[in-house]
Design a protein around this motif. Sequence first.
Motif, PDB file in Angstrom:
ATOM      1  N   LYS A  21      29.021  23.448  52.134  1.00  0.00           N
ATOM      2  CA  LYS A  21      28.884  22.465  51.052  1.00  0.00           C
ATOM      3  C   LYS A  21      30.221  22.251  50.343  1.00  0.00           C
ATOM      4  CE  LYS A  21      24.012  23.444  50.013  1.00  0.00           C
ATOM      5  NZ  LYS A  21      23.089  23.978  48.994  1.00  0.00           N
ATOM      6  N   VAL A  22      30.944  23.351  50.113  1.00  0.00           N
ATOM      7  CA  VAL A  22      32.254  23.276  49.447  1.00  0.00           C
ATOM      8  C   VAL A  22      33.179  22.347  50.222  1.00  0.00           C
ATOM      9  CG1 VAL A  22      34.367  24.582  48.990  1.00  0.00           C
ATOM     10  CG2 VAL A  22      32.159  25.513  48.292  1.00  0.00           C
ATOM     11  N   ILE A  23      33.251  22.542  51.519  1.00  0.00           N
ATOM     12  CA  ILE A  23      34.135  21.728  52.357  1.00  0.00           C
ATOM     13  C   ILE A  23      33.700  20.267  52.342  1.00  0.00           C
ATOM     14  CG2 ILE A  23      34.933  21.348  54.720  1.00  0.00           C
ATOM     15  CD1 ILE A  23      34.538  24.454  55.096  1.00  0.00           C
ATOM     16  N   PHE A  24      32.394  20.035  52.495  1.00  0.00           N
ATOM     17  CA  PHE A  24      31.884  18.652  52.535  1.00  0.00           C
ATOM     18  C   PHE A  24      32.114  17.947  51.200  1.00  0.00           C
ATOM     19  CE2 PHE A  24      28.400  15.676  51.626  1.00  0.00           C
ATOM     20  CZ  PHE A  24      28.619  14.755  52.644  1.00  0.00           C
ATOM     21  N   TYR A  25      31.734  18.590  50.100  1.00  0.00           N
ATOM     22  CA  TYR A  25      31.888  17.977  48.780  1.00  0.00           C
ATOM     23  C   TYR A  25      33.357  17.700  48.471  1.00  0.00           C
ATOM     24  CZ  TYR A  25      27.044  19.471  47.877  1.00  0.00           C
ATOM     25  OH  TYR A  25      25.696  19.667  47.937  1.00  0.00           O
ATOM     26  N   MET A  57      24.106  18.266  43.060  1.00  0.00           N
ATOM     27  CA  MET A  57      23.732  17.473  44.227  1.00  0.00           C
ATOM     28  C   MET A  57      22.273  17.681  44.615  1.00  0.00           C
ATOM     29  SD  MET A  57      26.287  15.627  45.181  1.00  0.00           S
ATOM     30  CE  MET A  57      28.073  15.491  45.072  1.00  0.00           C
ATOM     31  N   GLU A  58      21.755  18.875  44.361  1.00  0.00           N
ATOM     32  CA  GLU A  58      20.375  19.192  44.749  1.00  0.00           C
ATOM     33  C   GLU A  58      19.395  19.087  43.579  1.00  0.00           C
ATOM     34  OE1 GLU A  58      20.377  22.987  46.619  1.00  0.00           O
ATOM     35  OE2 GLU A  58      21.691  22.366  48.268  1.00  0.00           O
ATOM     36  N   PHE A  59      19.872  18.545  42.443  1.00  0.00           N
ATOM     37  CA  PHE A  59      19.013  18.483  41.257  1.00  0.00           C
ATOM     38  C   PHE A  59      17.793  17.592  41.474  1.00  0.00           C
ATOM     39  CE2 PHE A  59      17.855  16.559  37.137  1.00  0.00           C
ATOM     40  CZ  PHE A  59      17.514  17.720  36.450  1.00  0.00           C
ATOM     41  N   ARG A  60      18.000  16.474  42.187  1.00  0.00           N
ATOM     42  CA  ARG A  60      16.872  15.557  42.422  1.00  0.00           C
ATOM     43  C   ARG A  60      15.770  16.231  43.219  1.00  0.00           C
ATOM     44  NH1 ARG A  60      18.806   9.839  44.643  1.00  0.00           N
ATOM     45  NH2 ARG A  60      16.553   9.574  44.556  1.00  0.00           N
TER      46      ARG A  60
END
Length: 450
Positions: free
Chosen positions: A130-134, A220-223
């Motif tokens: 996730k770190v790399i993608f974001y 990002m995962e709040f929704r």
Amino acid sequence: MKSLFNISKWSPPRILVTGFALIILTGALLLSMPFASQTGTRLRFVDALFTATSATCVTGLVVVDTGSYFSIAGQLIIMTLIQIGGLGFMTMATLFAIVIRKRISLRERLILQEAMNQTSMEGIVRLIRKVIFYSLAIELIGATLFSIRWSFDMPLGQAIYFGVFHAVSLFNNAGFDLFGRFGVPFVSLTGYVSDPVINITAMLLIILGGLGFIVMSDLMEFRKNKRLSLHSKVVLSMTAALIAVGTIVIFIFEFSNKDTLGQLNLGGKVLAAFFQSVTPRTAGANTLDIPSLRQATQFFTIILMFIGASPGSTGGGIKTTTFTTLIGAVIAMIRGKEDIVLFNFRLARERIFKALTITLLSLALVVLVTMVLSTTEDKAFIKILFETTSAFGTVGLTLGITPELSAIGKIIISLTMFCGRLGPLTLAYALGPRAEKELYRHPEGKIIIG
């Protein structure tokens, strides 16, 4: 002594410290090569070491102007060091392992846990993905916005290059800029003090880079989850509070200063104060001339730089969560409470002790370096304290004394940037003996406090 040379038995903090040191030395060697400068001359090794340390530790303090001194090759080396330093060399190594489909070992997961400041190995590789993608996605969006805006001021190819470089620099909270190539060195973003596109894009990159990857993942995962962790709530609330208070204080202090906000209209004043409140979060870019700020504003900036960004981010400082814990301890003591309660959660005592330890070690480092530099450098005390705190917080703001530092001063500031990036506690764990469990406890004693 055997364990010192047996890498397989090194602790994760020691591996992190050694890894960063090797990257810095490699970068220094490359930057000292003739091809790294525009004139084809070698940069003094102490200056190359300073620049490589500043880039790898994502600080932004420079002894030579990046845009006018370094060639394209030199600038690309600096940008690479910024990216590696911001994401962490273990994150980059994990990316390589993922690409070649190599399995991440338990030991590598332990090092990643230490690098990302996590309390558990659970889901650490997923977090790294996730770190790399974001990071790459945010940098790409920032680079696109910058490139479009700067295409009105320069050729398209140059605008794209500037967009990519500054997006990487600002997201990683490094503060390096290339605008010195236009004639005036060390200008940063002062030419765009009232430009809303540049200011807003830069501030969003700085804030997102300083929030930390755990918080970004939560957002990002709040929704899907409909909730935020306690860590994310603390980081977001304290970040918002510091930026808001900083904007108000800078706006008030500098409102009538003809060398800073005084020359701008009301909208420009608000935008510039907002930017100058965001950038001490370890970013290092500036739209106002820092030496022209009033001393009250400079001292307030020192406080913001010391607090810094958030854990697991590209920034430095003691971190927003540490500062929140200290504030919580003060409030709890004043109210006669035994526990620090944040968002209806009680903090464990080990967290409080860790916050106190980090703050005192950091304060001791800043005080010690300031005292030493006050002896080696013939500069005003406020300038030395500002420079030291900027180096420790990996900020990159300066009152203009960086290029004038002596060789010993440059080495001291380089070491301070190194300590600030890794954290004094990580260095203590890396250099100290392996902790052993105590077999007994001493009887409790009482002393008078206050």
